[in-house]
Structure formats: C-alpha cells, structure tokens
Design an enzyme around this catalytic site. Structure first.
Site, mmCIF file in Angstrom:
data_model
loop_
_atom_site.group_PDB
_atom_site.id
_atom_site.type_symbol
_atom_site.label_atom_id
_atom_site.label_comp_id
_atom_site.label_asym_id
_atom_site.label_seq_id
_atom_site.Cartn_x
_atom_site.Cartn_y
_atom_site.Cartn_z
ATOM 1 N N CYS A 342 0.837 -1.202 0.000
ATOM 2 C CA CYS A 342 0.000 0.000 0.000
ATOM 3 C C CYS A 342 0.875 1.256 0.000
ATOM 4 O O CYS A 342 1.552 1.525 -0.980
ATOM 5 C CB CYS A 342 -0.989 -0.032 1.163
ATOM 6 S SG CYS A 342 -2.413 1.061 0.876
ATOM 7 N N HIS A 426 -3.637 -5.380 1.067
ATOM 8 C CA HIS A 426 -3.416 -5.808 2.447
ATOM 9 C C HIS A 426 -3.954 -7.229 2.594
ATOM 10 O O HIS A 426 -4.854 -7.654 1.873
ATOM 11 C CB HIS A 426 -4.181 -4.904 3.424
ATOM 12 C CG HIS A 426 -3.680 -3.507 3.491
ATOM 13 N ND1 HIS A 426 -2.452 -3.179 4.012
ATOM 14 C CD2 HIS A 426 -4.260 -2.333 3.101
ATOM 15 C CE1 HIS A 426 -2.292 -1.862 3.956
ATOM 16 N NE2 HIS A 426 -3.364 -1.334 3.397
#
Length: 503
Positions: A342, A426
């Site tokens: 991310c 994630h």
C-alpha cells in the site's frame, strides 16, 4: 424484540477491552447465542474492508470473527484514522466524510453522530440475541463526557449495563476501579454493574480480600479474574500509539522446518497502518519479524517490508531523513528482497502526485518500481481476489493513491522488478499457499536454507486464538452472572460513590 447488551469499558486504554469483548463473544456463540460486536467510535490506523466495501476497525472485524458472523459497517459506525497529532479522517458508516481536528470533532461533530450510532446499535440488537459493545479509553474522561458517544454516552442512551475492565499487571487496579466509578454522575454510576480484573499473575486467593473490600466500598461485584496469558492480543490500535501485540510479539510457534531462519525487518514508518499484514509472516515457524527505524538494522534482514501508512509523503521523507531510503536503494541494487504494501508500494515508485493527503503536489519516489501514483479524493475500498506465484490470493484495499504501473512483471495489482515487489493488497500474506510460495522466493534470493512449514494455517491460528479467549471467559469469569447482566441489565439499587462527576 430487542436483544440483550453489554458495554465493556476500561479503566485505561489498553486495559484489555478488545480482547475481553472478543472473548465474551466467542463464549456466547459457543453457547448457541446469536451475538454481534459493536464499537460506536474507534480511533485506529488498522482497518478492514467488509464485503459491502465499508471500512471498519480491524478489532471489530476480529470480534465479528469471534461471533462467527460477517463484519458490517454497523458494527463500527464511526472510525477515526489519525493523519497527525491533531487531525483525523472521519469514516462514517464505512466511507470517509472528511478530515477534522480533535477540537472540531469534540466541539460538536461527535454529538451529531449520536443518532447514527444509536440507529446502528438498535439495528444490531433487533437482529441478534446479544450485542457486546466495546468502549474507548476510560468512561471517566470528565473533559469529554458532554460529547461522549462511545462510553457512558452510548450506555445511557441505550440502557446498557457496563462492565469495567482493569489491567492489574500495570498496578493500581483497585484505585482505578474505585476512581472510575467515583468520577461518574449518579445516572452513569447506576449502569456500572461491576468489574473484571485482567492479566492477573499468581494466587487468586491473595487477591480476594481486596475484591471483598472493593465490593464493600462500591457495592459492586467483580465478575472474574482473568489470568495473564501470552499471545492473546487481537488486531487493534489506539490512536497514534503502535501496540505491537498479538502474533508478532507474543505467540509461540514451532521450530524451523529448514536449516535456517528467515529474518524480516519492517520499517516502522510514521502513521503506520495495517502493520498486522506481517502477522502472517511471524506465524510461520522459522520466520523472525522485527520493527526497525535505523538503516543498520536492515543489514542482516533477508526481507525488508515497507508497510502501509496514512501519510505516504511523510513516510517517504522519514525514510530519507533516517538513511533508510538509501539502505533500501542499496538492497535493491544488490537484488536483495524488498516488499512494499500500500503506502510502502507507493514510496517505491517513480513519483507521487498528491493534492489530497499531504497536499504536496509532485514528489519524487525512490524510483525502484516503474509506478506513478496519483492521489484521488475518493478512497478505494475493495476485497480483491486473484492469483500470484501460482497460488490463489485474497486481500483488501484501502487507499487514496491510484497506481499507474508502466513496467515490470505483474504482481497482484502492482508489479515486481527482480526482487522488489509492490502491491496495494493488504492481507494477501494470510493466503497460506501464496505466503509459502513468496517465502520460498525470498529464501532463494537471500541464500537461506529456509523451508516454509507445509501445514501452517493462518486462519486456523486465528480461530485457535479466539477459542483461547473464549476459554478464558468460560473458565475464569462468573458466566452465569455475566449472562444475567447481558439479558437483564445492571442490578437495581447500586450505591452512589461520591464525589461523582464535577459540575
């Protein structure tokens, strides 16, 4: 018909509210009770995406797993994601609605959200037999009581009995219990049913005289004394303080399968978010995970992870200021493994255009992946499914940055160049087959004789952990009294403890 309910409050932050809530949920569901978790307002950088695309705190997602139900936005209607010392992104019913200072939030916005919070709680109580609510911080924050919607504010409006948890391992638990009650108004005190001692070490018989005296002073019973147990943390985080609990720090895992261990260094960037991504790595026998903030700590690492962050540009500057950026660039030149997740993926790219998060405009990235990032005002909240390294993978995405990949090999939604990997996903490392395949690649590149265990199930380990929490409640709490509390509310006639809340 409205289901029963309970608010689990705490004498302090980190007293154990989240784990006690999860434990009560797992105990109840094993008794055949349909139960759901609830936290009116959570402040956390660790969040999760529900199947309908709503962002909620990871602690509530884990508590939903303890209940064996699918998490929903109603379980955590207000989520505050800190962006610095004085401001947070406000996420309402799973969607961001803007940035706000603490003064602005507590100055009026918070009270405006009370109706939404109560509607969500009523919806859950109309659907489930019981709803176990978690408070935040302490219910005796007298400076915040007027606008409170997560502790006594929600208890008063919904008529919930309150159980106060105290961490005896910190010391001063009797004073904390007494002081918490004594700083509440008569109306609030009438809902505080009693106490639960958490993290006790030693012979309970030595504690019992103190519990009897506490009952004599307050007229309230102690509903249980939970012993100290390693490895019982769940995914949670209060405010800006990283609480590296759970798998990374405490769990005992089996010895390595191969001849070598694998050392993983996670850069502890500012506003680090969803650092729980590395829990799945730490659960592998023979994998050693540590969080680092100095370049020399990367020297012996077989894999460096740059995790998610709520401040990508700030994290990039921090990496450069600390000399970590230079150390990562050297690693990549030497073909030593680096993984960016991310925000960590974004800093590895060529450049960032940010008029949303930092409002810094054009910022050069580390230039290690052929990726260009532009921050969009709308947040991406998805639950992608795919394949990588020949294995199925699931994950979730929470980001404003939109990545344009202009080269490299495909890797999930990102790319890979040599031993440098980047993705917005994630939770991908929780997919067991993919995690093993990835670790085999890392071990080969690092020259380590590391072999992933063939049977590690991360989902199974999480279930075992939740069952242990349920066992803790079942074995060490007065469950009959606890159920009466959930079903019937606080006992009548509880005495008032002066001085009460200040005017």
């Amino acid at each position: 018909m409205t289901g029963g309910g309970l608010l689990v409050a705490g004498t302090t932050s980190d007293a154990g509210k989240s784990v006690v809530t999860a434990g009560i949920c797992r105990w109840l569901v094993r008794q055949g009770v349909r139960v759901a978790p609830f936290k009116a307002q959570n402040m956390s950088l660790n969040s999760f995406v529900t199947r309908e695309g709503a962002e909620i705190g990871r602690a509530q997602a884990m508590q939903a797993q303890a209940c064996r139900v699918e998490p929903t936005a109603a379980m955590n209607p207000v989520l505050l994601k800190p962006g610095g010392e004085r401001s947070s992104q406000v996420v309402l019913l799973g969607k961001p609605v803007g940035e706000m200072s603490a003064r602005g939030y507590h100055g009026g916005r918070q009270q405006q959200l009370l109706g939404t919070v109560l509607d969500c709680l009523a919806e859950l109580r109309g659907t489930y037999d019981a709803v176990i609510c978690e408070g935040a911080g302490s219910p005796a924050e007298i400076n915040l009581r007027r606008t409170d919607i997560v502790n006594m504010g929600i208890a008063r409006n919904a008529g919930l009995p309150v159980l106060v948890v105290g961490d005896i391992d910190r010391g001063g638990v009797f004073a904390s219990f007494f002081g918490t009650v004594a700083l509440l108004s008569p109306e609030d005190q009438a809902l505080v049913a009693g106490f639960l001692v958490n993290k006790f070490r030693g012979d309970v018989s030595l504690l019992e005289p103190g519990l009897d005296m506490l009952h004599g002073l307050t007229g309230r019973h102690t509903y249980g004394v939970l012993p100290f147990r390693h490895g019982l943390g769940i995914d949670e985080e209060d405010g800006l303080r990283v609480s590296l609990r759970g798998t990374v720090r405490e769990s005992n895992v089996a010895p390595p399968v191969g001849a070598d261990v694998l050392r993983i260094a996670v850069c502890a960037v500012p506003l680090m978010s969803n650092f729980t991504d590395v829990d799945a790595l730490a659960a592998e026998p023979g994998v050693v995970v540590r969080f680092v903030d100095r370049p020399e700590e990367l020297a012996d690492a077989d894999l460096v992870v740059i995790p998610g962050t709520r401040g990508t540009v700030r994290a990039l500057e921090w990496l450069r200021e600390r000399g970590l950026a230079e150390a990562v660039v050297r690693r990549v030149a030497e073909q030593r493994p680096v993984l960016g997740i991310c925000g960590g993926f974004q800093v590895l790219g060529e450049h960032i255009e940010d008029e949303v998060e930092s409002r810094r405009g054009h910022v050069d990235g580390l230039g290690l992946l052929p990726v260009r990032v532009r921050f969009a005002r709308e947040k991406t909240l998805t639950r992608p499914v795919g394949e990588a390294l020949g294995e199925p993978v699931e994950g979730y995405e929470i980001h404003h940055g939109v990545a344009e990949v202009v080269g490299g090999e495909p890797f999930l939604d990102g790319c890979r160049v040599g031993q440098t990997w980047g993705t917005h996903w994630h939770g991908s490392l929780e997919s067991d087959g993919f995690r093993r395949a990835f670790l085999r690649e890392v071990a080969a590149a690092a020259g380590r004789r590391f072999v992933p265990a063939p049977d590690t199930s991360f989902a199974g380990l999480r279930e075992e952990q939740l069952d242990r929490l349920g066992d803790l409640i079942e074995q060490h709490a007065d469950t009959d009294a606890l159920w009466r509390l959930i079903e019937s509310g606080a006992p009548q006639g509880l005495p008032f403890i002066p001085p009460g809340a200040p005017a």
